[in-house]
Scaffold this active site. Structure first.
Site, short mmCIF file in Angstrom:
data_model
loop_
_atom_site.label_atom_id
_atom_site.label_comp_id
_atom_site.label_asym_id
_atom_site.label_seq_id
_atom_site.Cartn_x
_atom_site.Cartn_y
_atom_site.Cartn_z
N TYR A 340 0.83 -1.21 0.00
CA TYR A 340 0.00 0.00 0.00
C TYR A 340 0.86 1.26 0.00
CZ TYR A 340 -2.75 3.75 2.21
OH TYR A 340 -3.33 4.95 2.54
N LYS A 344 1.69 3.98 -3.07
CA LYS A 344 1.29 5.38 -2.87
C LYS A 344 2.50 6.31 -3.00
CE LYS A 344 -2.15 7.04 -1.57
NZ LYS A 344 -3.25 7.70 -2.33
#
Length: 598
Positions: A340, A344
């Site tokens: 994640y 990002k």
């Protein structure tokens, strides 16, 4: 100690990067007093039933989407309805007085048109509500919604935004005119950040490109261990596609990327608010000069290709697990804790690489939890990061956890994140300087919440207001035990599972359980260990997020703006917030009133 080190980016020219990307694109996360909740900034007091016990799985993908202009129920197009035509329930709406000093937030937002991705997600909804409540004469808000057609997009808009409890203060303000007001402002756009040109229908894309002033990218896949191909497509390629669209917008004043403070990966100590450049690697920053270990070089374009190629060369039966493992492997190689935050971070890199003269603001909140004050305390949606642990503990299913007792849980209420975002939008939207600015909205430096203090607050809350079991009996929970090693935590889980199941008397003389009962306990233990493994990089996190830029921005605000848009994280009383706002809100909005103590 780390965090301020930023190495030179790879020699990838923006036009070369975009061209390479385009060639591959088609292959392509309350105050609680007897359950009375107050709407802030006007509106009536409304009663709410309290609490619940059903655990929902946390949402993994904050949706994105887009569509076409749709006629409102009265037959007018959205553009034909003006705020002045709508009469709020109980009299004329009172707009905020234009501020004469400070940033000029209301003045800037007035008549501005927004394009928001991830609009059906938790944070974006709080953002939309705040804009419409405080600046009703804002322009259109185009919301990208993943749907098969315009009708389906409108249905999602109504069900997930307009009819959401979050907007009840606006409903009270406008009464029978509420839906007409909302449809005069919100324009559903069928689309997807995972598609070329965002999946927008050509005519609508032209309208948005012509009219939009501010783009807010709130679309994300937030699953820590998501498949690498899926996470990259949304979190890295998504911003790339959106920036390409931004370059077609004639009057765009600002591009806002909603990121996370944890893009700082495995940095330790005080982590500064600095942007990523293409090819930055946390592993490089942690590199010791006298080490002979090969320094990994991050090539974002190569990572995109790798995710796609690895998927193609995996068999159907193994692709999901292989892609999950690949994401974690690549993240940890370059110094990030999971897929994640790695994807990002790469999303931030492509934005900086492609932005050209477009002003960019990066918003990096830490763990976003329930609203502190607005539009009312305690609103939230889905299980956020710490909430499964809180709920399992309250139900008596988890009496300890793997965590550094003296570590910090960096939490910020959603309404404070939104206020800081709006302040940054107004400030940089007016200046329109073609640079990139980062705002970390976090509490670990200015107002740290220590894990052992959190554990004590949880125990105090559930002791005073316990959940109840299926027979209506209160569930009494012991003090939460905190373990700094997986071995100790695992031993505790076994003891606890056996005790809760009442199985101690069934063990044989060798201390062994019957096989069937052992299987039940083992499953319970493995589930808790899996949760602990996912959270371990965060429960033992060594970074502390500096928020100097965010604090300086608040200093520019007038006193009136601070009252309307303040976000002083240092002022949060954690005991008040956790025990009287967050947990009651969690029990009401996530547990849906089940298991409430009466």
């Amino acid at each position: 100690m780390m965090g301020a080190l930023f190495l030179n980016s790879l020699s990838v020219a923006p036009n070369k990067f975009v061209k390479a990307f385009e060639n591959n694109c088609d292959l392509c996360l309350l105050r609680r007093k007897r359950s009375i909740m107050h709407c802030q900034g006007g509106g009536k007091t409304t009663r709410s039933s309290g609490v619940s016990t059903a655990l929902k799985e946390r949402s993994t993908v904050t949706d994105t989407a887009a569509g076409s202009l749709v006629l409102s129920p009265n037959g007018k197009g959205h553009a034909e309805i003006v705020v002045q035509d709508l009469v709020p329930f109980g009299g004329q709406a009172t707009s905020l007085v234009e501020l004469q000093d400070g940033i000029g937030i209301v003045k800037f937002l007035k008549a501005k048109n927004f394009f928001i991705t991830g609009a059906t997600g938790f944070l974006a909804k709080v953002l939309i509500e705040k804009i419409l409540r405080t600046v009703p004469d804002v322009g259109k808000i185009f919301v990208l919604i993943k749907a098969k057609n315009e009708e389906a997009a409108m249905e999602r808009l109504k069900n997930e935004i307009i009819n959401a409890e979050l907007f009840k203060c606006l409903k009270q303000t406008y009464g029978k005119s509420y839906q007409a007001f909302m449809l005069s402002k919100l324009v559903p756009a069928v689309g997807n950040v995972c598609e070329n040109n965002l999946g927008l229908e050509e005519d609508l894309a032209d309208v948005i490109a012509k009219e939009v002033d501010v783009i807010v990218n709130s679309a994300a896949n937030t699953t820590f261990d998501e498949r690498y191909d899926i996470a990259i497509d949304i979190n890295t390629r998504g911003p790339c596609r959106l920036m390409e669209f931004a370059k077609q917008c004639n009057k765009l004043k600002l591009f806002v990327q909603v990121s996370t403070a944890y893009v700082n990966g495995q940095r330790r100590g005080k982590v500064m608010e600095k942007p990523f450049c293409m090819g930055d690697s946390i592993a490089k920053e942690n590199f010791v000069s006298n080490s002979r270990r090969l320094i990994p070089t991050l090539d974002v374009e190569n990572e995109m290709k790798l995710a796609l190629e690895s998927k193609e060369f995996s068999t159907d039966g193994e692709v999901a697990q292989k892609m999950k493992e690949l994401g974690l492997e690549r993240a940890r190689k370059y110094g990030w804790q999971d897929t994640y935050v790695f994807t990002k971070a790469m999303g931030e890199m492509v934005i900086d690489n492609m932005r050209g003269d477009i002003p960019v603001v990066i918003i990096r909140p830490s763990v976003i939890e329930s609203t502190c004050k607005e539009p009312f305390p305690g609103w939230m949606e889905g299980n956020r990061m710490m909430d499964p642990i809180i709920l399992y503990y309250g139900k008596g299913q988890l009496t300890g956890f793997l965590v550094d007792p003296n570590g910090i849980l960096d939490v910020v209420p959603a309404d404070m994140v939104v206020n800081a975002t709006l302040a940054a939008i107004a400030h940089h939207g007016m200046i329109q300087k073609p640079d990139i600015n980062v705002y970390q909205i976090a509490s670990s430096v200015v107002n740290p919440l220590v894990f052992q203090d959190l554990a004590r607050l949880l125990h105090e809350h559930y002791s005073a207001s316990p959940c109840v079991d299926t027979e209506g009996r209160p569930i009494r929970v012991p003090s939460m035990k905190l373990f700094s090693s997986m071995e100790d935590f695992s031993a505790h889980l076994w003891r606890d599972a056996i005790q809760r199941s009442g199985l101690t008397s069934t063990a044989n003389l060798n201390g062994k359980l019957p096989q069937k009962l052992e299987t039940i306990c083992r499953k319970s233990v493995e589930q808790a260990k899996h949760l602990a493994n996912i959270y371990e990089p965060y429960t033992f996190y060594g970074g502390r997020f500096d928020n100097s830029n965010t604090e300086r921005l608040m200093e520019k605000m007038s006193e009136e703006e601070k009252r309307k848009f303040g976000y002083d994280v240092g002022s949060i009383d954690w005991k008040e917030y956790i025990t009287n706002v967050h947990i009651p809100g969690l029990r009401r909005h996530v547990m849906k009133g089940r298991g409430i103590h009466v």
